[in-house]
Design an enzyme around this catalytic site. Structure first.
Site, PDB file in Angstrom:
ATOM      1  N   LYS A 216       1.014  -1.197   0.112  1.00 45.25           N
ATOM      2  CA  LYS A 216       0.138  -0.087  -0.017  1.00 45.25           C
ATOM      3  C   LYS A 216       0.901   1.324  -0.093  1.00 45.25           C
ATOM      4  O   LYS A 216       1.550   1.608   1.039  1.00 45.25           O
ATOM      5  CB  LYS A 216      -0.784   0.108   1.265  1.00 45.25           C
ATOM      6  CG  LYS A 216      -1.894   1.281   1.126  1.00 45.25           C
ATOM      7  CD  LYS A 216      -3.023   0.866   2.358  1.00 45.25           C
ATOM      8  CE  LYS A 216      -4.007   2.076   2.319  1.00 45.25           C
ATOM      9  NZ  LYS A 216      -3.551   2.921   3.716  1.00 45.25           N
ATOM     10  N   HIS A 235      -4.545   2.519  14.838  1.00 50.33           N
ATOM     11  CA  HIS A 235      -4.893   1.325  14.605  1.00 50.33           C
ATOM     12  C   HIS A 235      -3.535   0.176  14.855  1.00 50.33           C
ATOM     13  O   HIS A 235      -2.478   0.654  15.064  1.00 50.33           O
ATOM     14  CB  HIS A 235      -4.948   1.086  13.256  1.00 50.33           C
ATOM     15  CG  HIS A 235      -3.974   1.332  12.132  1.00 50.33           C
ATOM     16  ND1 HIS A 235      -3.555   2.549  11.834  1.00 50.33           N
ATOM     17  CD2 HIS A 235      -3.398   0.353  11.397  1.00 50.33           C
ATOM     18  CE1 HIS A 235      -2.456   2.356  10.822  1.00 50.33           C
ATOM     19  NE2 HIS A 235      -2.380   1.039  10.722  1.00 50.33           N
ATOM     20  N   ASP A 237      -1.812  -3.346  12.924  1.00 45.90           N
ATOM     21  CA  ASP A 237      -1.725  -4.093  11.806  1.00 45.90           C
ATOM     22  C   ASP A 237      -2.243  -5.480  11.711  1.00 45.90           C
ATOM     23  O   ASP A 237      -1.782  -6.102  12.972  1.00 45.90           O
ATOM     24  CB  ASP A 237      -0.314  -3.904  11.003  1.00 45.90           C
ATOM     25  CG  ASP A 237       0.226  -2.627  10.663  1.00 45.90           C
ATOM     26  OD1 ASP A 237      -0.888  -1.690  10.487  1.00 45.90           O
ATOM     27  OD2 ASP A 237       1.097  -2.495  10.297  1.00 45.90           O
ATOM     28  N   HIS A 291      -0.466   2.450  16.314  1.00 46.31           N
ATOM     29  CA  HIS A 291       0.319   3.517  15.463  1.00 46.31           C
ATOM     30  C   HIS A 291      -0.604   4.374  14.612  1.00 46.31           C
ATOM     31  O   HIS A 291      -1.797   3.873  14.318  1.00 46.31           O
ATOM     32  CB  HIS A 291       1.316   3.013  14.923  1.00 46.31           C
ATOM     33  CG  HIS A 291       0.968   1.782  13.738  1.00 46.31           C
ATOM     34  ND1 HIS A 291       0.590   0.682  14.397  1.00 46.31           N
ATOM     35  CD2 HIS A 291       0.905   2.020  12.430  1.00 46.31           C
ATOM     36  CE1 HIS A 291       0.336  -0.168  13.119  1.00 46.31           C
ATOM     37  NE2 HIS A 291       0.464   0.842  12.159  1.00 46.31           N
TER      38      HIS A 291
END
Length: 353
Positions: A216, A235, A237, A291
């Site tokens: 991404k 969020h 990962d 993060h």
């Protein structure tokens, strides 16, 4: 009178000359108190700093040297769950080619990029896009992106990949190949750090046949009110591991010991996150850290995040039996990767509504 539609891309908003951002991009009041100037934050020398791990010795023939390197990696994975890694085996020249190619794609006119647009509504998530609001407050992030699968080769859909710039395909393919080698190297060290067989974690996330790498490219345009917005909201990962390149503009923040810590820009490094998948398998011994990404009004920030993910439905993720005991019960229920994704999305929607 015709209704005026807002531009669908953040880049369009940024270049339109607006002095204030649309309300959909303004973060809730409780978040705003923690958003500060990212350049000032990146210069701070006080407080905790994201560790830098030198991987040069991880395959040393000297057992003591090798074990010392693995121990440092293990400690960073347990304490932070994120680190700058250097001497990782990916040439600087290749990383620069990847960054130059991604940057060149985002320099194309928007109408050219739109030819690669995804269709999130129909489930086609690969391609060029911007975040759609997925909660009742209509919250949006200050970023556009390009998202696609880069490994294994036989699962790539090259029709999605940009034809321009010309070097995009070859640079990305070579980077994916070397990143897959690095993934094995790191997973092996993390397995040994848990007292497991060297190839155990890799097998548990799909092995060479099924582990996917999704790239991404995050494009964060200049923001007229960076103190009100986020490039990416807080969020963790979902991946097994995430590897990140960036264009040396600070923005990544980690929530460590109750405070937001800004990661410095370390030349020739790759930022590596432990993702939820490895946290689950290790029963919480390795951390998947919360993060987020800040934006600024002076410089465009671009990051290349590569997510190493297990197959969605064929593997059940749960704490490994060796990680569970009477004194350390399982912290996570069994779920497939797809179920974990749904759980996180549902929980987030519930929290923000």
């Amino acid at each position: 009178m015709a209704q005026v539609m807002l531009p669908s891309r953040v880049e369009s908003l940024s270049s339109s000359g607006i002095q204030s951002i649309p309300k959909e991009y303004i973060r809730p009041k409780e978040e705003l108190t923690s958003i500060s100037d990212v350049f000032a934050e990146a210069k701070r020398e006080d407080g905790p700093q994201v560790p830098t791990i030198d991987l040069a010795d991880i395959v040393s023939e000297d057992e003591v040297v090798r074990e010392t390197c693995r121990a440092k990696l293990k400690q960073a994975a347990e304490d932070w769950g994120v680190m700058h890694i250097v001497n990782h085996g990916i040439p600087e020249e290749l990383m620069e080619r990847v960054k130059k190619a991604g940057d060149a794609f985002f320099q194309l006119p928007i109408e050219e990029k739109e030819k690669h647009a995804n269709d999130q509504g129909s489930g086609m998530i690969q391609g060029y896009g911007s975040k759609l609001a997925n909660n009742a407050s209509g919250q949006l992030e200050w970023e556009d992106y390009f998202f696609h699968l880069i490994f294994p080769e036989d699962k790539r859909d090259l029709s999605i990949w940009p034809k321009s710039p010309a070097d995009y395909k070859s640079a990305t393919e070579e980077y994916a190949r070397l990143l897959r080698v690095l993934t094995t190297k790191v997973l092996s060290a993390l397995s040994l750090g848990l007292g497991l067989e060297e190839d155990r974690l890799e097998k548990e996330v799909g092995g060479i046949e099924e582990l996917l790498i999704m790239m991404k490219i995050n494009y964060y345009p200049k923001c007229p009110q960076p103190e009100l917005a986020l490039g990416v909201e807080a969020h963790t990962d979902v991946s097994a591991l995430t590897f990140i390149l960036h264009n040396m503009v600070p923005g990544l923040q980690l929530f460590y010991e109750g405070k937001w810590v800004t990661a410095k820009c370390v030349p020739n490094s790759i930022i590596m996150h432990i993702g939820d998948t490895v946290e689950i398998l290790s029963n919480g011994k390795y951390k998947s850290i919360l993060h987020r990404g800040l934006v600024n009004k002076e410089k465009v920030r671009i990051s290349w995040a590569c997510f190493c993910e297990p197959p969605k439905d064929t593997i059940v993720l749960k704490p490994l039996p060796e990680m569970v005991s009477e004194t350390e019960p399982a912290l996570f229920p069994p779920r497939t990767f797809a179920q974990h994704l749904q759980y996180k999305l549902f929980r987030k929607t519930q929290t923000l509504n």
